[in-house]
Design a protein around this motif. Sequence first.
Motif, PDB file in Angstrom:
ATOM      1  N   ALA A   1      46.266  46.143  33.784  1.00 18.94           N
ATOM      2  CA  ALA A   1      47.282  45.088  33.760  1.00 18.94           C
ATOM      3  C   ALA A   1      47.151  44.316  32.455  1.00 18.94           C
ATOM      4  CB  ALA A   1      47.127  44.144  34.949  1.00 18.94           C
ATOM      5  N   SER A   2      48.272  44.090  31.800  1.00 18.50           N
ATOM      6  CA  SER A   2      48.304  43.472  30.476  1.00 18.50           C
ATOM      7  C   SER A   2      48.770  42.023  30.568  1.00 18.50           C
ATOM      8  CB  SER A   2      49.259  44.283  29.586  1.00 18.50           C
ATOM      9  OG  SER A   2      49.450  43.669  28.336  1.00 18.50           O
ATOM     10  N   THR A   3      47.945  41.104  30.056  1.00 18.05           N
ATOM     11  CA  THR A   3      48.350  39.694  30.065  1.00 18.05           C
ATOM     12  C   THR A   3      47.547  38.877  29.071  1.00 18.05           C
ATOM     13  OG1 THR A   3      48.677  37.731  31.455  1.00 18.05           O
ATOM     14  CG2 THR A   3      46.684  39.012  31.863  1.00 18.05           C
ATOM     15  N   ASP A   4      48.197  37.892  28.474  1.00 21.70           N
ATOM     16  CA  ASP A   4      47.496  36.808  27.785  1.00 21.70           C
ATOM     17  C   ASP A   4      47.471  35.634  28.756  1.00 21.70           C
ATOM     18  OD1 ASP A   4      47.331  38.366  25.481  1.00 21.70           O
ATOM     19  OD2 ASP A   4      49.237  37.615  24.704  1.00 21.70           O
ATOM     20  N   LEU A   5      46.581  34.687  28.523  1.00 29.47           N
ATOM     21  CA  LEU A   5      46.509  33.513  29.392  1.00 29.47           C
ATOM     22  C   LEU A   5      47.331  32.367  28.792  1.00 29.47           C
ATOM     23  CD1 LEU A   5      42.809  33.691  30.618  1.00 29.47           C
ATOM     24  CD2 LEU A   5      44.866  34.322  31.861  1.00 29.47           C
ATOM     25  N   THR A   6      46.815  31.173  28.767  1.00 29.06           N
ATOM     26  CA  THR A   6      47.594  30.003  28.376  1.00 29.06           C
ATOM     27  C   THR A   6      48.143  30.090  26.952  1.00 29.06           C
ATOM     28  OG1 THR A   6      46.213  28.642  29.816  1.00 29.06           O
ATOM     29  CG2 THR A   6      47.571  27.489  28.201  1.00 29.06           C
TER      30      THR A   6
ATOM     31  N   THR B   1      39.939  25.466  28.314  1.00 25.68           N
ATOM     32  CA  THR B   1      38.939  26.278  29.014  1.00 25.68           C
ATOM     33  C   THR B   1      38.996  26.038  30.514  1.00 25.68           C
ATOM     34  OG1 THR B   1      37.476  26.233  27.078  1.00 25.68           O
ATOM     35  CG2 THR B   1      36.475  26.798  29.204  1.00 25.68           C
ATOM     36  N   LYS B   2      39.087  24.770  30.890  1.00 29.22           N
ATOM     37  CA  LYS B   2      39.149  24.407  32.310  1.00 29.22           C
ATOM     38  C   LYS B   2      40.409  24.982  32.952  1.00 29.22           C
ATOM     39  CE  LYS B   2      39.147  20.382  35.391  1.00 29.22           C
ATOM     40  NZ  LYS B   2      39.147  18.893  35.454  1.00 29.22           N
ATOM     41  N   LEU B   3      41.540  24.885  32.249  1.00 29.10           N
ATOM     42  CA  LEU B   3      42.804  25.397  32.755  1.00 29.10           C
ATOM     43  C   LEU B   3      42.738  26.918  32.938  1.00 29.10           C
ATOM     44  CD1 LEU B   3      45.856  24.878  33.395  1.00 29.10           C
ATOM     45  CD2 LEU B   3      46.295  25.270  30.960  1.00 29.10           C
ATOM     46  N   ASP B   4      42.230  27.614  31.932  1.00 26.08           N
ATOM     47  CA  ASP B   4      42.149  29.075  31.999  1.00 26.08           C
ATOM     48  C   ASP B   4      41.193  29.540  33.088  1.00 26.08           C
ATOM     49  OD1 ASP B   4      43.937  29.622  29.869  1.00 26.08           O
ATOM     50  OD2 ASP B   4      42.358  29.269  28.399  1.00 26.08           O
ATOM     51  N   LYS B   5      40.034  28.900  33.179  1.00 29.96           N
ATOM     52  CA  LYS B   5      39.043  29.313  34.179  1.00 29.96           C
ATOM     53  C   LYS B   5      39.583  29.108  35.597  1.00 29.96           C
ATOM     54  CE  LYS B   5      35.851  30.725  31.411  1.00 29.96           C
ATOM     55  NZ  LYS B   5      34.531  30.114  31.225  1.00 29.96           N
ATOM     56  N   GLY B   6      40.448  28.096  35.755  1.00 31.41           N
ATOM     57  CA  GLY B   6      41.064  27.880  37.062  1.00 31.41           C
ATOM     58  C   GLY B   6      41.957  29.035  37.477  1.00 31.41           C
ATOM     59  N   MET B   7      42.498  29.776  36.509  1.00 33.16           N
ATOM     60  CA  MET B   7      43.310  30.948  36.805  1.00 33.16           C
ATOM     61  C   MET B   7      42.458  32.208  36.883  1.00 33.16           C
ATOM     62  SD  MET B   7      46.142  32.197  37.604  1.00 33.16           S
ATOM     63  CE  MET B   7      47.740  31.517  37.182  1.00 33.16           C
ATOM     64  N   ILE B   8      41.404  32.268  36.100  1.00 31.96           N
ATOM     65  CA  ILE B   8      40.526  33.439  36.108  1.00 31.96           C
ATOM     66  C   ILE B   8      39.789  33.582  37.433  1.00 31.96           C
ATOM     67  CG2 ILE B   8      38.423  34.409  35.073  1.00 31.96           C
ATOM     68  CD1 ILE B   8      39.395  33.266  32.380  1.00 31.96           C
ATOM     69  N   GLU B   9      39.342  32.462  38.000  1.00 35.98           N
ATOM     70  CA  GLU B   9      38.526  32.503  39.227  1.00 35.98           C
ATOM     71  C   GLU B   9      39.216  33.201  40.401  1.00 35.98           C
ATOM     72  OE1 GLU B   9      37.283  28.499  39.864  1.00 35.98           O
ATOM     73  OE2 GLU B   9      35.969  28.491  38.099  1.00 35.98           O
ATOM     74  N   PRO B  10      40.483  32.886  40.733  1.00 35.35           N
ATOM     75  CA  PRO B  10      41.119  33.618  41.837  1.00 35.35           C
ATOM     76  C   PRO B  10      41.357  35.094  41.529  1.00 35.35           C
ATOM     77  CG  PRO B  10      42.679  32.093  40.815  1.00 35.35           C
ATOM     78  CD  PRO B  10      41.334  31.778  40.256  1.00 35.35           C
ATOM     79  N   ILE B  11      41.475  35.436  40.236  1.00 36.71           N
ATOM     80  CA  ILE B  11      41.606  36.848  39.874  1.00 36.71           C
ATOM     81  C   ILE B  11      40.308  37.578  40.187  1.00 36.71           C
ATOM     82  CG2 ILE B  11      41.983  38.490  37.990  1.00 36.71           C
ATOM     83  CD1 ILE B  11      43.732  36.389  36.622  1.00 36.71           C
ATOM     84  N   LEU B  12      39.173  36.954  39.866  1.00 38.29           N
ATOM     85  CA  LEU B  12      37.872  37.583  40.106  1.00 38.29           C
ATOM     86  C   LEU B  12      37.624  37.817  41.591  1.00 38.29           C
ATOM     87  CD1 LEU B  12      35.611  35.626  37.560  1.00 38.29           C
ATOM     88  CD2 LEU B  12      36.717  37.849  37.262  1.00 38.29           C
ATOM     89  N   THR B  13      38.137  36.923  42.415  1.00 42.89           N
ATOM     90  CA  THR B  13      37.951  37.069  43.867  1.00 42.89           C
ATOM     91  C   THR B  13      39.151  37.749  44.526  1.00 42.89           C
ATOM     92  OG1 THR B  13      38.836  34.833  44.210  1.00 42.89           O
ATOM     93  CG2 THR B  13      36.449  35.048  44.005  1.00 42.89           C
ATOM     94  N   LEU B  14      40.167  38.094  43.720  1.00 41.79           N
ATOM     95  CA  LEU B  14      41.382  38.745  44.201  1.00 41.79           C
ATOM     96  C   LEU B  14      42.060  37.927  45.303  1.00 41.79           C
ATOM     97  CD1 LEU B  14      39.961  42.366  44.190  1.00 41.79           C
ATOM     98  CD2 LEU B  14      41.609  41.432  42.575  1.00 41.79           C
ATOM     99  N   ASP B  15      42.059  36.619  45.092  1.00 44.48           N
ATOM    100  CA  ASP B  15      42.667  35.677  46.032  1.00 44.48           C
ATOM    101  C   ASP B  15      44.096  35.390  45.577  1.00 44.48           C
ATOM    102  OD1 ASP B  15      43.457  33.519  47.599  1.00 44.48           O
ATOM    103  OD2 ASP B  15      41.486  32.567  47.568  1.00 44.48           O
TER     104      ASP B  15
ATOM    105  N   THR C   1      49.294  29.646  44.013  1.00 46.88           N
ATOM    106  CA  THR C   1      49.283  28.185  44.173  1.00 46.88           C
ATOM    107  C   THR C   1      48.901  27.509  42.864  1.00 46.88           C
ATOM    108  OG1 THR C   1      48.714  28.345  46.514  1.00 46.88           O
ATOM    109  CG2 THR C   1      48.250  26.258  45.432  1.00 46.88           C
ATOM    110  N   TYR C   2      47.934  28.068  42.172  1.00 44.37           N
ATOM    111  CA  TYR C   2      47.481  27.490  40.899  1.00 44.37           C
ATOM    112  C   TYR C   2      48.583  27.558  39.844  1.00 44.37           C
ATOM    113  CZ  TYR C   2      44.243  26.305  37.113  1.00 44.37           C
ATOM    114  OH  TYR C   2      43.610  25.677  36.060  1.00 44.37           O
TER     115      TYR C   2
ATOM    116  N   GLY D   1      51.700  25.180  36.204  1.00 43.85           N
ATOM    117  CA  GLY D   1      52.727  25.712  35.306  1.00 43.85           C
ATOM    118  C   GLY D   1      52.134  26.516  34.176  1.00 43.85           C
ATOM    119  N   ILE D   2      50.905  26.987  34.334  1.00 46.10           N
ATOM    120  CA  ILE D   2      50.189  27.704  33.275  1.00 46.10           C
ATOM    121  C   ILE D   2      51.047  28.825  32.701  1.00 46.10           C
ATOM    122  CG2 ILE D   2      49.057  29.221  34.965  1.00 46.10           C
ATOM    123  CD1 ILE D   2      46.597  29.243  33.104  1.00 46.10           C
ATOM    124  N   THR D   3      51.082  28.893  31.373  1.00 48.94           N
ATOM    125  CA  THR D   3      51.931  29.857  30.673  1.00 48.94           C
ATOM    126  C   THR D   3      51.195  31.184  30.481  1.00 48.94           C
ATOM    127  OG1 THR D   3      51.215  28.699  28.669  1.00 48.94           O
ATOM    128  CG2 THR D   3      53.443  28.252  29.469  1.00 48.94           C
ATOM    129  N   MET D   4      50.908  31.825  31.593  1.00 44.40           N
ATOM    130  CA  MET D   4      50.279  33.149  31.610  1.00 44.40           C
ATOM    131  C   MET D   4      51.388  34.180  31.661  1.00 44.40           C
ATOM    132  SD  MET D   4      47.923  34.652  34.664  1.00 44.40           S
ATOM    133  CE  MET D   4      47.409  36.359  34.730  1.00 44.40           C
TER     134      MET D   4
END
Length: 374
Positions: free
Chosen positions: A208-213, A233-247, A253-254, A259-262
């Motif tokens: 899967a191809s994506t850039d984050l914020t 960093t805080k904003l990005d990690k908030g999006m990375i964490e549910p990806i790691l747990t596949l939540d 919800t995040y 409104g993160i520009t991912m």
Amino acid sequence: MAKKNKTIFVLIFLSINLFFFLSCAEENTRSYLTTGGWYPSSKSDLDTMLDRFFENAKPVKIPGKIVALIGPHAGINYSGRCTANAYKQLTKIAGKIDRVFLFGVSHGGRFSGACVSGFSYNATPLGKIPVDREITAQLAKERYFKIDNRVMQHEHSIENHLPFLQKALKNTKYKIVPILFGYLRESDFLPMANILKKYIDDRTLIIASTDLTHYGANFGYRPFTEDIKNNLTKLDKGMIEPILTLDFDRFTTYKKKTGITMCGFNPVGVLMKIFSKKNHKGVLIDYYKSGDAGNNYNLSVSYASIIITRKIETGTAAGIKEKEADRRNAMELSKEEKKILLSIARESLEKYVKEKNLPENIETKYNISDKLKE
């Protein structure tokens, strides 16, 4: 004489161009670098750059079987290190992959659902990669999916992964299934994932191809103006964490909350739905921001690379599952075997309807393999 030579030259020129045009049309190849200067167009320059990235990338201890990869698609000078660090891990399983699904995001195509490739090959300066046309043709018949080569040709989110894939899976045979996602409703993710699962087996890898914020006035996104580095960093990690747990629920919800520009939210979300079982998890391989290079975050894009793994089961239960998988694989029939079965069935029906008898000497009449005998 000069006029005659000029005519001959024009004819030769037109013939050469016609030859190349017909060759390309016959091969139906998606050409590269039509979407901007994302990486060097010279094979030697690209090879040299990739070699440097892969040599500097360190192998990471991966707990389980690698089933998927998430990585950025910015220009190679920006996100190349991040991407290579993840693809370096694929060198361990290079001989165990037959097919690679590439999930990208369409930055310019305004459509719902997803489009698949109608090309036979995707090209980069390193060579051509065959597309699994059998699967793309089947997907195009499914709900949500359609073939659109125009959108495919002018999108970079998949293209920028291809040189890394070629480097990681060098000297191995595999086919790709490029898919670009457009607009999706939240209710679309699960049914799309269920459709794709039908075409995925143990020798399939998903990317899967994506850039984050994307932060800054030019991106229309400035949720904070102070301590930008740490807040990013805080904003990005908030999006990375549910990806790691596949939540997936926390993931969506995040996105709504911040409104993160991912840009690759949809391809990553579909990937998460495919691997939502408890025996899958993500491993963060690398993370940084383009603003780190000059310590200037007024205009910055964040990059992360993640490997998704499946827990390897051991013991009696694993042995039973492995034997069951072997049994299923042993009973898989080739196209020719399936045709023979169909012919036997058709002949049996015709003979019974007409003569009230069944055909004789089946084994001598048809080329019956051991699988068919069983």
